[in-house]
Motif scaffolding. Structure first.
Motif, PDB file in Angstrom:
ATOM      1  N   LEU A  18       0.812  -1.211   0.000  1.00  0.00           N
ATOM      2  CA  LEU A  18       0.000   0.000   0.000  1.00  0.00           C
ATOM      3  C   LEU A  18       0.850   1.267   0.000  1.00  0.00           C
ATOM      4  CD1 LEU A  18      -2.911  -1.036   2.393  1.00  0.00           C
ATOM      5  CD2 LEU A  18      -2.996  -0.777  -0.102  1.00  0.00           C
ATOM      6  N   ASP A  39      -5.670  -8.935  -1.457  1.00  0.00           N
ATOM      7  CA  ASP A  39      -5.236  -9.016  -0.051  1.00  0.00           C
ATOM      8  C   ASP A  39      -5.643  -7.789   0.750  1.00  0.00           C
ATOM      9  OD1 ASP A  39      -4.104 -11.502  -0.339  1.00  0.00           O
ATOM     10  OD2 ASP A  39      -2.071 -10.748  -0.689  1.00  0.00           O
ATOM     11  N   HIS A  40      -6.188  -6.778   0.073  1.00  0.00           N
ATOM     12  CA  HIS A  40      -6.541  -5.518   0.728  1.00  0.00           C
ATOM     13  C   HIS A  40      -7.965  -5.134   0.331  1.00  0.00           C
ATOM     14  CE1 HIS A  40      -2.281  -4.997   1.690  1.00  0.00           C
ATOM     15  NE2 HIS A  40      -2.047  -5.414   0.464  1.00  0.00           N
ATOM     16  N   GLU A  44      -9.640   0.532   0.626  1.00  0.00           N
ATOM     17  CA  GLU A  44      -8.313   0.944   1.081  1.00  0.00           C
ATOM     18  C   GLU A  44      -7.391   1.199  -0.107  1.00  0.00           C
ATOM     19  OE1 GLU A  44      -5.124  -0.406   4.552  1.00  0.00           O
ATOM     20  OE2 GLU A  44      -6.818  -1.700   4.033  1.00  0.00           O
ATOM     21  N   VAL A  45      -7.481   0.350  -1.116  1.00  0.00           N
ATOM     22  CA  VAL A  45      -6.686   0.562  -2.324  1.00  0.00           C
ATOM     23  C   VAL A  45      -7.139   1.848  -3.028  1.00  0.00           C
ATOM     24  CG1 VAL A  45      -6.020  -0.414  -4.553  1.00  0.00           C
ATOM     25  CG2 VAL A  45      -6.320  -1.922  -2.572  1.00  0.00           C
ATOM     26  N   ARG A  48      -5.632   4.935  -1.545  1.00  0.00           N
ATOM     27  CA  ARG A  48      -4.235   5.182  -1.940  1.00  0.00           C
ATOM     28  C   ARG A  48      -4.165   5.771  -3.347  1.00  0.00           C
ATOM     29  NH1 ARG A  48      -0.547   3.454   2.088  1.00  0.00           N
ATOM     30  NH2 ARG A  48      -1.889   2.850   3.847  1.00  0.00           N
TER      31      ARG A  48
END
Length: 261
Positions: A18, A39-40, A44-45, A48
């Motif tokens: 991240l 995996d995220h 959240e991605v 970013r």
């Protein structure tokens, strides 16, 4: 002018995943790609991406058990339900991330005796994925991959990939042209780009044969980038290579193509 996306699976590995978004933006990239975001959480991605002013260029649908050597589910008999769930999951992520290109990996051929059966299933699943993605405005991509790096992979040649697209006939099914894989398997990159550019949905680069920065090796990338511009390609070019050292230290080759951020 070519537009480049940093591949965060291969580049900036000195950072946690991240944190690679900020590192890529700091170096002047406007877009990123990677193999898998799963995996995220998608939110959240997305955060970013937004924090760093980055576009999401590409990622892959779930490939099965990557750690166990699986390289896609689309051509694997008995995994049909898992494949469809994977497409649903990938489209869920694409909606959140604003991603419009999704690579669907074929998988490994069990044996030459099963190749024809697996290819038939592959086409069936690609048709399913293209139909599922069409309403979202998302293009499904297929990528020929070289047999040295990925022995047994079902799809290896550009002409086969384009024949598959023609057979299925979906407007949102295109080919991912990876210069590294194509050079190893076939060479003659310029002729293939000229022949197929209308159905090429994404391009990737790396030096050959070591798969480092595209500033050494047997491909004349500055000439190739000029040709890609002449052919009218306006999509992202993914930097899918393993840096020789830190990613930031090996970006001299890209500076002439970068606009100040």
């Amino acid at each position: 002018m070519p537009r480049f996306a940093a591949n965060l699976t291969m580049m900036y590995n000195e950072h946690a995943f991240l944190d690679r978004f900020a590192a890529a933006a700091h170096d002047g990239f406007d877009a990123v790609e990677y193999l898998f975001p799963y995996d995220h959480p998608a939110a959240e991605v997305k955060a970013r991406l937004e924090e760093n002013g980055l576009a999401q260029a590409l990622f892959n649908a779930p490939p099965g058990d990557w750690a166990a050597g699986e390289r896609g589910l689309a051509a694997l008999p008995g995994r049909e339900d898992e494949f469809r769930r994977g497409i649903d999951k990938a489209l869920d992520y694409a909606r959140v991330l604003g991603n419009r290109k999704l690579h669907v990996m074929a998988g490994i051929v069990a044996s030459e005796d099963t190749r024809a059966q697996q290819r038939e299933l592959y086409l069936k699943h690609l048709d399913y994925a293209a139909q599922a993605a069409r309403g979202e405005g998302i293009t499904i991509l297929i990528e020929p991959i070289n047999t040295r790096d990925m022995p047994g992979y079902l799809l290896n040649r550009q002409d086969d990939a384009h024949a598959i697209c023609a057979e299925i006939g979906a407007a949102n099914l295109q080919v991912q042209f990876d210069c590294y894989h194509c050079q190893i398997m076939e060479g003659d990159l310029a002729v293939k780009l000229k022949r197929d550019i209308a159905r090429i949905g994404h391009i990737q680069v790396a030096g050959v044969p070591e798969r480092h920065e595209p500033d050494s090796g047997e491909i004349n990338y500055p000439w190739l980038f000029s040709l890609i511009d002449e052919l009218g390609y306006t999509g992202w070019i993914g930097c899918e290579y393993w840096p020789r050292a830190k990613a930031s230290d090996g970006l001299g080759w890209i500076r002439p193509y970068m606009k100040p951020r």
